[in-house]
Structure formats: structure tokens, C-alpha cells
Design an enzyme around this catalytic site. Structure first.
Site, PDB file in Angstrom:
ATOM      1  N   LYS A   2      63.410  30.906 -19.118  1.00  0.00           N
ATOM      2  CA  LYS A   2      64.073  32.182 -18.562  1.00  0.00           C
ATOM      3  C   LYS A   2      65.106  32.768 -19.554  1.00  0.00           C
ATOM      4  O   LYS A   2      65.293  33.963 -19.779  1.00  0.00           O
ATOM      5  CB  LYS A   2      65.018  31.823 -17.464  1.00  0.00           C
ATOM      6  N   ASN A  23      64.128  35.834 -14.649  1.00  0.00           N
ATOM      7  CA  ASN A  23      63.097  34.832 -13.886  1.00  0.00           C
ATOM      8  C   ASN A  23      62.139  35.813 -13.018  1.00  0.00           C
ATOM      9  O   ASN A  23      61.357  35.363 -12.542  1.00  0.00           O
ATOM     10  CB  ASN A  23      63.870  33.925 -12.744  1.00  0.00           C
ATOM     11  N   GLY A  66      71.060  25.162 -18.239  1.00  0.00           N
ATOM     12  CA  GLY A  66      69.770  26.091 -18.652  1.00  0.00           C
ATOM     13  C   GLY A  66      69.912  27.672 -17.791  1.00  0.00           C
ATOM     14  O   GLY A  66      71.224  27.816 -17.313  1.00  0.00           O
ATOM     15  N   ILE A 149      68.361  21.770  -6.956  1.00  0.00           N
ATOM     16  CA  ILE A 149      67.606  23.125  -6.597  1.00  0.00           C
ATOM     17  C   ILE A 149      66.094  23.146  -7.147  1.00  0.00           C
ATOM     18  O   ILE A 149      65.521  24.119  -7.064  1.00  0.00           O
ATOM     19  CB  ILE A 149      68.467  24.124  -7.575  1.00  0.00           C
ATOM     20  N   TYR A 151      62.359  22.906  -6.679  1.00  0.00           N
ATOM     21  CA  TYR A 151      61.635  23.383  -5.656  1.00  0.00           C
ATOM     22  C   TYR A 151      60.689  22.416  -4.997  1.00  0.00           C
ATOM     23  O   TYR A 151      59.493  22.537  -5.519  1.00  0.00           O
ATOM     24  CB  TYR A 151      60.993  25.001  -6.128  1.00  0.00           C
ATOM     25  N   GLY A 172      66.389  22.607  -2.696  1.00  0.00           N
ATOM     26  CA  GLY A 172      65.961  23.848  -3.296  1.00  0.00           C
ATOM     27  C   GLY A 172      65.078  24.764  -2.981  1.00  0.00           C
ATOM     28  O   GLY A 172      64.679  26.033  -3.447  1.00  0.00           O
TER      29      GLY A 172
END
Length: 206
Positions: A2, A23, A66, A149, A151, A172
Site C-alpha cells: 500500500k 489501498n 505498515g 484486522i 480478513y 477484521g
């Protein structure tokens, strides 16, 4: 990635510029644009899973720094928080700036000594394993909310450990759903309706 995308996209939204991460990339008038919807998705996911959250009383602990973590910090800056401690693997002095009010950086190795006052712990690293991160949940405040978070539609090792110790957990997958709302607007020109039925179908934890 990202943060890398930010460097190659010429046209960036104010969110992407401030977060310093992209993103969502979309095309408009034959030009590529970059924005960040992670901060929006996180805020909605946090509110959805914690109906009465009071940001002013939040001592927040963030694992990793990050692109996703930067979006979270950006989100909290738009509210009023008590304190944010970001635990990193590299030298914490590399991240400290005068602009970060009540935001502190610590070595991730020091987490177990500095985590007792945290009431919202968020894992933003790709490693969803407390053992690999050397995190001891027993050092946390028992009322702490634990948010991973990543996914996933299943309980990550991070979430499993928190559940085993009776911590309240946040998933997430909710962040993924809510960050897609502004993304759909950029990609397809419409805003999808996120209702309870959709959320329940997408977040059925295995």
C-alpha cells in the site's frame, strides 16, 4: 504494498496523502487515482462491533506500523483518543515526530511490560500468532477489546487466544466489508447498501 503504490500513483486523495498509503486504485478521465478506504472501513467496523465505544477513554495498542496501521492512526486522529502506543519491530526512534500528539512508539519486545493499561488492542501485522509476536494476553487489562484486522472468516490464532482468556474480540472481516463501500463507488459508480442481512452472511465465523 500500500505504501509502494502511493509512490507510483500520481493523483492521490487527501486521505491517501495523509495516511501515506493507497489501498484503492481507480480510473477517472483516463487517469489513475489512488485513495485509502481502510480508515473508513476500520471506523465503521469498530463502531459496528462496539456500539457504545468511547474514544476519549481509549488507551489504544497497535501491533505493527505498515499501511493498514497508518490508516487506523489517521482514523483515531479524527476522533478524540486518550493515548496510542504503537509496537514495532524496528527502532521506535525512527517513527517519532512532533506531530504525533499522545502517540508513542515502543519495541514490540516491550509489549508485555507496557500493555496493562491498554483497553483496545489491534493487531495489524500479517502474523496472527501471539506466540510468534511474543505477546502474553495475561498481561492485558481484563476489559480490553482485542481486534485482529486480518480478513479471515475464521478465528485466527490471535482471536482464539483472546477468546480462551474471555476477552471481547473484534473481527477484521467487518473492516473488509465496510471499506468496500467507498471502493464500490469509485469502481462501479454506486454505493452498496450494507444491512444486517449482508453483514451476517459475509461474517459467519467458521
Amino acid at each position: 504494498f500500500k505504501e509502494r503504490v502511493l509512490k507510483i500513483i500520481k493523483h492521490k486523495s487527501k486521505h491517501a496523502k495523509e495516511i501515506k498509503a493507497v489501498n484503492c486504485v481507480y480510473k477517472k478521465r483516463n487517469k489513475l487515482y489512488g485513495t485509502n478506504t481502510d480508515w473508513y472501513g476500520f471506523k465503521k467496523a469498530l463502531c459496528y462491533q462496539n456500539k457504545n465505544i468511547k474514544y476519549k477513554k481509549c488507551n489504544i495498542g497497535i501491533l505493527g506500523y505498515g499501511g493498514a496501521a497508518k490508516a487506523l492512526v489517521y482514523c483515531f486522529k479524527k476522533t478524540k483518543y486518550k493515548k496510542i502506543t504503537i509496537f514495532v519491530r524496528k527502532n521506535p526512534n525512527n517513527y517519532k515526530t512532533k506531530k504525533n500528539k499522545n502517540i508513542y512508539f515502543e519495541k514490540i519486545k516491550s509489549f508485555n511490560k507496557k500493555s496493562k493499561d491498554i483497553n483496545l488492542l489491534i493487531n495489524t501485522t500479517a502474523t496472527s500468532s501471539p506466540k510468534k509476536l511474543n505477546i502474553n494476553f495475561n498481561k492485558l487489562n481484563k476489559k480490553c477489546v482485542v481486534f485482529d484486522i486480518n480478513y479471515k472468516k475464521h478465528n485466527t490464532p490471535f482471536i482464539k487466544e483472546a477468546l480462551n482468556l474471555n476477552f471481547r474480540v473484534n473481527y477484521g472481516i467487518y473492516m473488509l466489508i465496510f471499506q468496500a463501500v467507498p471502493t464500490f463507488r469509485h469502481w462501479f459508480g454506486f454505493v452498496p447498501k450494507v444491512d444486517k442481512g449482508l453483514v451476517d452472511r459475509c461474517t459467519k465465523i467458521k
